[in-house]
Write a protein that holds these residues in place. Sequence first.
Motif, PDB file in Angstrom:
ATOM      1  N   GLY A  69       0.804  -1.216   0.000  1.00 19.89           N
ATOM      2  CA  GLY A  69       0.000   0.000   0.000  1.00 19.89           C
ATOM      3  C   GLY A  69       0.838   1.268   0.000  1.00 19.89           C
ATOM      4  O   GLY A  69       0.529   2.235  -0.702  1.00 19.89           O
ATOM      5  N   THR A  70       1.896   1.263   0.777  1.00 16.48           N
ATOM      6  CA  THR A  70       2.748   2.444   0.876  1.00 16.48           C
ATOM      7  C   THR A  70       3.357   2.776  -0.485  1.00 16.48           C
ATOM      8  O   THR A  70       3.346   3.938  -0.919  1.00 16.48           O
ATOM      9  CB  THR A  70       3.862   2.205   1.916  1.00 16.48           C
ATOM     10  OG1 THR A  70       3.240   1.903   3.177  1.00 16.48           O
ATOM     11  CG2 THR A  70       4.765   3.413   2.062  1.00 16.48           C
ATOM     12  N   GLU A  71       3.864   1.768  -1.167  1.00 22.30           N
ATOM     13  CA  GLU A  71       4.460   2.022  -2.477  1.00 22.30           C
ATOM     14  C   GLU A  71       3.402   2.498  -3.472  1.00 22.30           C
ATOM     15  O   GLU A  71       3.664   3.425  -4.267  1.00 22.30           O
ATOM     16  CB  GLU A  71       5.159   0.765  -3.020  1.00 22.30           C
ATOM     17  CG  GLU A  71       5.871   1.068  -4.336  1.00 22.30           C
ATOM     18  CD  GLU A  71       6.485  -0.164  -4.987  1.00 22.30           C
ATOM     19  OE1 GLU A  71       7.201  -0.923  -4.306  1.00 22.30           O
ATOM     20  OE2 GLU A  71       6.244  -0.353  -6.187  1.00 22.30           O
ATOM     21  N   THR A 173      -7.603   7.184  -4.738  1.00 21.60           N
ATOM     22  CA  THR A 173      -8.062   6.840  -3.393  1.00 21.60           C
ATOM     23  C   THR A 173      -7.195   5.730  -2.807  1.00 21.60           C
ATOM     24  O   THR A 173      -6.872   4.746  -3.488  1.00 21.60           O
ATOM     25  CB  THR A 173      -9.562   6.455  -3.371  1.00 21.60           C
ATOM     26  OG1 THR A 173      -9.965   6.298  -2.007  1.00 21.60           O
ATOM     27  CG2 THR A 173      -9.862   5.170  -4.117  1.00 21.60           C
ATOM     28  N   ASP A 174      -6.786   5.934  -1.558  1.00 18.18           N
ATOM     29  CA  ASP A 174      -6.105   4.899  -0.794  1.00 18.18           C
ATOM     30  C   ASP A 174      -7.207   4.004  -0.248  1.00 18.18           C
ATOM     31  O   ASP A 174      -7.906   4.370   0.701  1.00 18.18           O
ATOM     32  CB  ASP A 174      -5.290   5.547   0.338  1.00 18.18           C
ATOM     33  CG  ASP A 174      -4.675   4.518   1.282  1.00 18.18           C
ATOM     34  OD1 ASP A 174      -5.148   3.364   1.306  1.00 18.18           O
ATOM     35  OD2 ASP A 174      -3.735   4.872   2.007  1.00 18.18           O
ATOM     36  N   ALA A 175      -7.384   2.848  -0.890  1.00 20.05           N
ATOM     37  CA  ALA A 175      -8.470   1.936  -0.500  1.00 20.05           C
ATOM     38  C   ALA A 175      -7.921   0.731   0.264  1.00 20.05           C
ATOM     39  O   ALA A 175      -8.546  -0.335   0.286  1.00 20.05           O
ATOM     40  CB  ALA A 175      -9.236   1.488  -1.736  1.00 20.05           C
ATOM     41  N   ALA A 196      -4.129  -0.616  -3.027  1.00 17.53           N
ATOM     42  CA  ALA A 196      -4.578  -1.699  -2.152  1.00 17.53           C
ATOM     43  C   ALA A 196      -3.384  -2.543  -1.744  1.00 17.53           C
ATOM     44  O   ALA A 196      -2.311  -2.468  -2.357  1.00 17.53           O
ATOM     45  CB  ALA A 196      -5.626  -2.561  -2.848  1.00 17.53           C
ATOM     46  N   SER A 197      -3.572  -3.342  -0.694  1.00 18.50           N
ATOM     47  CA  SER A 197      -2.484  -4.138  -0.124  1.00 18.50           C
ATOM     48  C   SER A 197      -3.028  -5.472   0.358  1.00 18.50           C
ATOM     49  O   SER A 197      -4.086  -5.524   0.994  1.00 18.50           O
ATOM     50  CB  SER A 197      -1.875  -3.360   1.040  1.00 18.50           C
ATOM     51  OG  SER A 197      -0.831  -4.093   1.622  1.00 18.50           O
ATOM     52  N   ALA A 198      -2.313  -6.565   0.074  1.00 22.30           N
ATOM     53  CA  ALA A 198      -2.838  -7.908   0.367  1.00 22.30           C
ATOM     54  C   ALA A 198      -2.943  -8.217   1.854  1.00 22.30           C
ATOM     55  O   ALA A 198      -3.848  -8.931   2.282  1.00 22.30           O
ATOM     56  CB  ALA A 198      -1.948  -8.957  -0.310  1.00 22.30           C
ATOM     57  N   HIS A 199      -2.021  -7.679   2.660  1.00 19.50           N
ATOM     58  CA  HIS A 199      -1.989  -8.135   4.063  1.00 19.50           C
ATOM     59  C   HIS A 199      -3.109  -7.561   4.919  1.00 19.50           C
ATOM     60  O   HIS A 199      -3.253  -7.930   6.081  1.00 19.50           O
ATOM     61  CB  HIS A 199      -0.607  -7.887   4.698  1.00 19.50           C
ATOM     62  CG  HIS A 199      -0.304  -6.479   5.076  1.00 19.50           C
ATOM     63  ND1 HIS A 199      -0.452  -6.032   6.363  1.00 19.50           N
ATOM     64  CD2 HIS A 199       0.150  -5.438   4.359  1.00 19.50           C
ATOM     65  CE1 HIS A 199      -0.083  -4.759   6.414  1.00 19.50           C
ATOM     66  NE2 HIS A 199       0.282  -4.370   5.211  1.00 19.50           N
ATOM     67  N   LYS A 200      -3.921  -6.682   4.328  1.00 21.90           N
ATOM     68  CA  LYS A 200      -5.084  -6.180   5.072  1.00 21.90           C
ATOM     69  C   LYS A 200      -6.330  -7.020   4.761  1.00 21.90           C
ATOM     70  O   LYS A 200      -7.407  -6.737   5.246  1.00 21.90           O
ATOM     71  CB  LYS A 200      -5.341  -4.707   4.734  1.00 21.90           C
ATOM     72  CG  LYS A 200      -4.155  -3.749   4.981  1.00 21.90           C
ATOM     73  CD  LYS A 200      -3.899  -3.494   6.447  1.00 21.90           C
ATOM     74  CE  LYS A 200      -2.651  -2.672   6.713  1.00 21.90           C
ATOM     75  NZ  LYS A 200      -2.835  -1.241   6.643  1.00 21.90           N
ATOM     76  N   LEU A 201      -6.168  -8.025   3.900  1.00 17.30           N
ATOM     77  CA  LEU A 201      -7.323  -8.857   3.559  1.00 17.30           C
ATOM     78  C   LEU A 201      -6.936 -10.332   3.538  1.00 17.30           C
ATOM     79  O   LEU A 201      -7.309 -11.093   2.656  1.00 17.30           O
ATOM     80  CB  LEU A 201      -7.961  -8.404   2.237  1.00 17.30           C
ATOM     81  CG  LEU A 201      -7.073  -8.260   1.007  1.00 17.30           C
ATOM     82  CD1 LEU A 201      -7.381  -9.339  -0.014  1.00 17.30           C
ATOM     83  CD2 LEU A 201      -7.264  -6.893   0.388  1.00 17.30           C
TER      84      LEU A 201
HETATM   85  C1  PLP Z   1      -1.827  -0.339   6.005  1.00 20.42           C
HETATM   86  C2  PLP Z   1      -2.174   0.882   5.229  1.00 20.42           C
HETATM   87  C3  PLP Z   1      -1.286   1.411   4.283  1.00 20.42           C
HETATM   88  C4  PLP Z   1       0.095   0.826   4.053  1.00 20.42           C
HETATM   89  O1  PLP Z   1       0.033  -0.406   3.406  1.00 20.42           O
HETATM   90  P1  PLP Z   1       1.335  -1.370   3.456  1.00 20.42           P
HETATM   91  O2  PLP Z   1       0.985  -2.496   2.550  1.00 20.42           O
HETATM   92  O3  PLP Z   1       1.472  -1.791   4.877  1.00 20.42           O
HETATM   93  O4  PLP Z   1       2.479  -0.568   2.960  1.00 20.42           O
HETATM   94  C5  PLP Z   1      -1.673   2.517   3.575  1.00 20.42           C
HETATM   95  N1  PLP Z   1      -2.879   3.084   3.758  1.00 20.42           N
HETATM   96  C6  PLP Z   1      -3.762   2.611   4.652  1.00 20.42           C
HETATM   97  C7  PLP Z   1      -5.082   3.265   4.794  1.00 20.42           C
HETATM   98  C8  PLP Z   1      -3.434   1.499   5.428  1.00 20.42           C
HETATM   99  O5  PLP Z   1      -4.309   1.046   6.319  1.00 20.42           O
END
Ligand code: PLP
Length: 391
Positions: A69-71, A173-175, A196-201
């Motif tokens: 997500g950060t990248e 949008t940061d989703a 989006a980022s995999a480790h949040k799901l």
């Molecule tokens: C966790 C998070 C990120 C960062 O995602 P990473 O995959 O950990 O780099 C960015 N935005 C939001 C809203 C997050 O909850």
Amino acid sequence: MIYLDNAATTMAMPEVLEAMAPYFTQAYANPSSVYSFAADNKKAIDDARHIIAESLNAADNEIFFTAGGTESDNWALIGAFEANSQKGSHIITTRIEHHAVLHTCEYLESRGAEITYLDVDEFGIIDINQLEAAIRPDTILVTVMYANNEIGTLQPIKEIGQITKKHGVIFHTDAVQAYAHLPIDVDDLNIDLLSASAHKLYGPKGIGFLYVRKRTKIANFVHGGAQEKGKRAGTENVPGIVGFGEAVRLAIPTREERAAKEVELRDYLIDSVLSRIEYSRLNGHKSQRLPNNANFSFQFIEGESMLLMLDIAGVCASSGSACTSGSLDPSHVLLAIGLAHETAHGSLRLTLNHTTTKEELDYVVGKLEEIIIKLRAMSPLYEDHLKRQKN
Ligand SMILES: *Cc1c(COP(=O)(O)O)cnc(C)c1O
């Protein structure tokens, strides 16, 4: 252990790990190689990309894998800034974004960008009229998060998309918190860029994607080989991509059922805490919030002590302090919704998952009640308050 910090990260599903494993030891070829041994990997990447594209109503060639997500946030902002300098360098965002967006904004300010930070109301929601009024001829990007990671507040994404489309401004949008937890259709919502980022799901860490709508002007981000159409070079994280695809494949059909269950438990938790613990408040909006997020403030309490005592009781939770440990600054999100510093310091975020039970929540609320009584008994502020009440 009771894990109620699913906004920080989630446990990978066993199926996800199982899907990933062969790509470490069996199908380990570099996907760019020409021999047939690499064909399986190329197909695995295509399949994952397709699953993800479908989940957003996007095209496969609009999904670009990143390291998280950060990248993705860095790329969206820096890439849009670099590619649109002829139009201008004005960016609109909010005061409650994740640091991946806010710190990138600060970086871009040092490179000549001008940033407008929109205020939010007491629930953490932006004012759509204020957003439209902030758009100028040199505005190149609006970046507003889908759902806030601390207080769970959802933004009026559809209205934002209508405005940015009308004015011809790119909408990012940061989703990261919302993706695969809430329904997202990038066409219906007029989203141009989405992180989006995999480790949040329930997927692996270190893998994410940026959705880039066709014809959106954005600079390449990682320079090197031809991977990801040269926009984000580097040998693909094949196991990570496969794990991400599998996590999405599992999450989409179960999304509504999971969310409904989480909403029920979340509201049960909120009602229990507010009714059982004096001088407590809910942060964020009662209903316009992530299904799994509850965030409270307790007066006369120091958040870090509360977290340590919860830890001793076997509960993993998060406070309203900045996530960078060692920092004693209260959360920028809680300050932006108008909390006093002391109140923001006494905050607690509990984020549920699909396995959370009512019994676990009863245990946590019981422990929390005990902990707060203990901490208040040691608090000079609470003592003063009681004295004032007597007089
Ligand atoms: C966790 C998070 C990120 C960062 O995602 P990473 O995959 O950990 O780099 C960015 N935005 C939001 C809203 C997050 O909850």
